[in-house]
Design an enzyme around this catalytic site. Sequence first.
Site, short mmCIF file in Angstrom:
data_model
loop_
_atom_site.label_atom_id
_atom_site.label_comp_id
_atom_site.label_asym_id
_atom_site.label_seq_id
_atom_site.Cartn_x
_atom_site.Cartn_y
_atom_site.Cartn_z
N HIS A 192 0.85 -1.21 0.00
CA HIS A 192 0.00 0.00 0.00
C HIS A 192 0.88 1.25 0.00
O HIS A 192 0.62 2.21 -0.73
CB HIS A 192 -0.86 0.07 1.28
CG HIS A 192 -1.92 -0.97 1.42
ND1 HIS A 192 -2.04 -1.75 2.54
CD2 HIS A 192 -2.94 -1.33 0.60
CE1 HIS A 192 -3.09 -2.55 2.42
NE2 HIS A 192 -3.65 -2.33 1.24
N LYS B 138 -17.52 -6.49 9.33
CA LYS B 138 -16.31 -7.27 9.09
C LYS B 138 -15.41 -7.22 10.32
O LYS B 138 -15.11 -6.13 10.83
CB LYS B 138 -15.59 -6.66 7.87
CG LYS B 138 -14.58 -7.56 7.22
CD LYS B 138 -14.14 -6.96 5.88
CE LYS B 138 -12.78 -7.43 5.47
NZ LYS B 138 -12.29 -6.73 4.27
N ARG C 151 -2.40 -6.38 -7.90
CA ARG C 151 -1.20 -7.15 -7.57
C ARG C 151 -0.96 -8.28 -8.57
O ARG C 151 0.16 -8.58 -8.91
CB ARG C 151 -1.34 -7.75 -6.17
CG ARG C 151 -1.26 -6.71 -5.08
CD ARG C 151 -1.66 -7.28 -3.77
NE ARG C 151 -3.04 -7.79 -3.85
CZ ARG C 151 -3.73 -8.21 -2.81
NH1 ARG C 151 -3.19 -8.24 -1.62
NH2 ARG C 151 -4.97 -8.63 -2.96
N SER D 61 -2.86 -7.53 3.41
CA SER D 61 -3.12 -7.30 4.84
C SER D 61 -3.57 -8.60 5.50
O SER D 61 -3.17 -8.90 6.63
CB SER D 61 -4.22 -6.25 5.02
OG SER D 61 -3.83 -5.02 4.49
O1 PNS Z 1 -8.96 -3.11 0.80
P1 PNS Z 1 -10.22 -3.71 0.27
O2 PNS Z 1 -10.95 -4.43 1.38
O3 PNS Z 1 -9.98 -4.57 -0.93
O4 PNS Z 1 -11.16 -2.49 -0.20
C1 PNS Z 1 -12.44 -2.70 -0.75
C2 PNS Z 1 -13.24 -1.38 -0.87
C3 PNS Z 1 -13.30 -0.68 0.47
C4 PNS Z 1 -12.58 -0.48 -1.87
C5 PNS Z 1 -14.66 -1.75 -1.39
O5 PNS Z 1 -15.16 -2.82 -0.62
C6 PNS Z 1 -15.67 -0.59 -1.30
O6 PNS Z 1 -15.51 0.40 -1.97
N1 PNS Z 1 -16.68 -0.73 -0.42
C7 PNS Z 1 -17.69 0.27 -0.20
C8 PNS Z 1 -19.05 -0.19 -0.73
C9 PNS Z 1 -19.12 0.04 -2.22
O7 PNS Z 1 -19.19 1.16 -2.68
N2 PNS Z 1 -19.03 -1.06 -3.03
C10 PNS Z 1 -18.94 -0.99 -4.49
C11 PNS Z 1 -20.26 -1.07 -5.17
S1 PNS Z 1 -20.85 -2.70 -5.22
#
Ligand code: PNS
Length: 164
Positions: free
Chosen positions: A16, A40, A91, A129
């Site tokens: 990150h 979560k 990645r 992570s």
């Molecule tokens: O680090 P991560 O867990 O891969 O991040 C995922 C994240 C936070 C980018 C994603 O889950 C997100 O944007 N969640 C918010 C809800 C949302 O807007 N979802 C997308 C539309 S389905």
Amino acid sequence: MKVIYPGSFDPITIGHLDIIKRLNKMFDEVVIAILINEAKHSLFSIKERKQLIENEIKEFQLDNVKVKTFEGLLVDFAKKENSKIIIRGLRAVTDYEYEMNIAQFNSSLYEDLETIFLLSDPKFSFISSSGVRELASFGGDVSKFVSKNVKKAIYEKNKLGGKN
Ligand code: PNS
């Protein structure tokens, strides 16, 4: 130009951090957006994750970077922030399908929203992570994957201080 780099950051890894350093050079404003997701289970609280990221920003003088938190949809947060650019790191090819799906959902919810993907540096492409959390939970050495500061925080959290 202002961009949003969203994620869970539980905790921030050196992968990150590499992306954030690159973004700091490329854009005028970078907002790291930590998702608040009560459903979560997480190792670090939102406040702790924000603090860990802020420590890195300070240490590396990433002057264009700020950390914020958001709840709900990412597109609503992007609108609130007046930004139409989401950044995600890729990645490996296994990230691609998931990321493509989210990017398409997001752009269908918010016209003109773009998701820009940055390829991870190959050195960091296996680091996650969740891998770091698991490794630490079994007493493994996470030094190669997170900063010293994050390592300390993980071991304090897992009460494994003496092991590594
Ligand atoms: O680090 P991560 O867990 O891969 O991040 C995922 C994240 C936070 C980018 C994603 O889950 C997100 O944007 N969640 C918010 C809800 C949302 O807007 N979802 C997308 C539309 S389905």
